[in-house]
Design a protein around this motif. Structure first.
Motif, PDB file in Angstrom:
ATOM      1  N   GLU A 233       0.841  -1.192   0.000  1.00 48.29           N
ATOM      2  CA  GLU A 233       0.000   0.000   0.000  1.00 48.29           C
ATOM      3  C   GLU A 233       0.880   1.248   0.000  1.00 48.29           C
ATOM      4  O   GLU A 233       1.780   1.387   0.829  1.00 48.29           O
ATOM      5  CB  GLU A 233      -0.896   0.023   1.241  1.00 48.29           C
ATOM      6  CG  GLU A 233      -1.979  -1.048   1.243  1.00 48.29           C
ATOM      7  CD  GLU A 233      -3.053  -0.782   0.207  1.00 48.29           C
ATOM      8  OE1 GLU A 233      -3.231   0.393  -0.178  1.00 48.29           O
ATOM      9  OE2 GLU A 233      -3.696  -1.752  -0.230  1.00 48.29           O
TER      10      GLU A 233
ATOM     11  N   ASP B 169       1.307   3.207   3.151  1.00 49.11           N
ATOM     12  CA  ASP B 169       2.187   2.688   4.196  1.00 49.11           C
ATOM     13  C   ASP B 169       3.667   2.938   3.886  1.00 49.11           C
ATOM     14  O   ASP B 169       4.541   2.495   4.632  1.00 49.11           O
ATOM     15  CB  ASP B 169       1.962   1.181   4.362  1.00 49.11           C
ATOM     16  CG  ASP B 169       0.549   0.854   4.811  1.00 49.11           C
ATOM     17  OD1 ASP B 169      -0.057   1.700   5.498  1.00 49.11           O
ATOM     18  OD2 ASP B 169       0.054  -0.237   4.469  1.00 49.11           O
ATOM     19  N   SER B 170       3.950   3.613   2.796  1.00 54.28           N
ATOM     20  CA  SER B 170       5.323   3.820   2.349  1.00 54.28           C
ATOM     21  C   SER B 170       5.729   5.279   2.497  1.00 54.28           C
ATOM     22  O   SER B 170       4.893   6.178   2.409  1.00 54.28           O
ATOM     23  CB  SER B 170       5.476   3.399   0.876  1.00 54.28           C
ATOM     24  OG  SER B 170       5.083   2.056   0.687  1.00 54.28           O
TER      25      SER B 170
END
Length: 343
Positions: A197, A200-201
């Protein structure tokens, strides 16, 4: 007025007149640099000594951000005041009276890239580990840059970088290739299904082609400049780390790029990841996914280079088309292998 001969891609009369008017140099010569196989790069010499560098799109280029040298020049100019070492951009020229395509004109940066074991051997053995960690520290510096503070806000695009690039590179591959290589689509589908995702980075400036032959080194291994910013985008920065790590485990014959490895005095994968986390403050999770993505993208890029070479769109660079085309299928298979490995 400058001489009347130059490599393909340079009109010595119009470009020479511009250089003379802008910088007062009336007699210059041009040589092709071996750095990069996409946008064309030339050293501009005065009295036989390197003075400037000129960078332009490939011959026959008709558009697309991957070869947008004005965009590339703007990125380097924006990074000039930061901790990231880049060449000094003097002019970004978009004038058909000078050249039919835009080009970037910059100061020549002394030093050498690492393309071969002989290049790596130029750095003293005692400095090799520090040089390797310096590459990681510089990558962390790139990723720490505040995109908005340096005026690159408009480079942001909707969605995640990987999502966009999976779509874009597959489309470009299918448009340009003149061969049947089904493994490209196979790996694309696995990467799309297993994509982390984006939310989430860590999002920042991703160089897009970060490796030792896209850096200019001083004799002691210090990085004088990071070059070849044509694939740079705003997105998941771990794509760069994955690419850098993947180069340590992918056979040279598959990439046509030599890189130093642990047996050459380079740190291990675990050491490099730990250093990156320390210097960037970013948790390096899913590194194998990003490494596999990098190998797949490299396969797409190599197919593009191969096609441009066989159709005469790369100027007179001394590069074997068959060498460029070999390994595309193997790179795709390497991506699948990496995906199966534990982080």
């Amino acid at each position: 007025m400058t001489g009347t001969t130059a490599p393909a891609g340079i009109d010595p009369v119009t470009v020479g007149r511009w250089i003379e008017d802008r910088f007062g140099a009336a007699d210059v010569t041009y040589t092709v640099l071996s750095i990069g196989r996409s946008n064309l790069t030339y050293t501009v010499e005065v009295d036989g000594k390197p003075r400037w560098v000129l960078r332009r799109p490939p011959l026959g280029h008709t558009g697309g951000s991957a070869h947008n040298v004005a965009r590339e020049g703007r990125i380097m100019a924006a990074l000039g005041p930061t901790d990231v070492p880049v060449t000094n951009v003097l002019e970004i020229v978009d004038d058909p009276a000078v050249m039919e395509v835009p080009f970037v004109f910059m100061d020549h940066c002394p030093g050498f890239p690492i393309n071969t074991p002989e290049d790596w051997a130029r750095i003293p053995d005692a400095d090799k580990r520090d040089t390797a960690f310096g590459m990681i520290d510089t990558l962390a510096a790139i990723h720490r840059v505040d995109v908005d503070a340096v005026g690159l806000t408009d480079l942001r695009r909707p969605g995640g970088l990987i999502e966009r690039q999976l779509r874009r590179w597959l489309g470009q591959f299918e448009q340009i290739t003149q061969r049947d290589i089904p493994e490209i689509k196979e790996v694309h589908d696995v990467l799309a299904a297993e994509m982390p995702e984006a939310a989430d980075s860590f999002i920042g400036i991703a160089h897009g082609d970060y490796k030792p032959n896209n850096m200019i080194f001083a004799p002691d291994g210090t990085i004088n400049a990071v070059v070849d910013w044509e694939l740079t985008a705003i997105g998941e920065v771990l794509t760069d780390l994955g690419y850098f790590i993947a180069m340590l485990t992918t056979p040279d014959e598959h990439t046509s790029i030599w890189v130093p490895r642990p047996e050459h005095g380079f740190p291990t994968k675990a050491e490099l990841i730990a250093r990156y986390e320390e210097q960037s403050g970013i948790t390096a999770s899913n590194v194998n996914y990003y490494a596999a993505f990098a190998m797949w993208k490299l396969a797409c890029i190599r197919e593009g280079v191969y096609t441009r070479l066989i159709t005469g769109q790369m100027g007179d660079l001394d590069f074997d088309p068959e060498e460029a085309g070999a390994g595309v299928e193997q790179l795709a298979k390497q991506a699948l292998t990496i995906l199966k490995e534990e982080n």
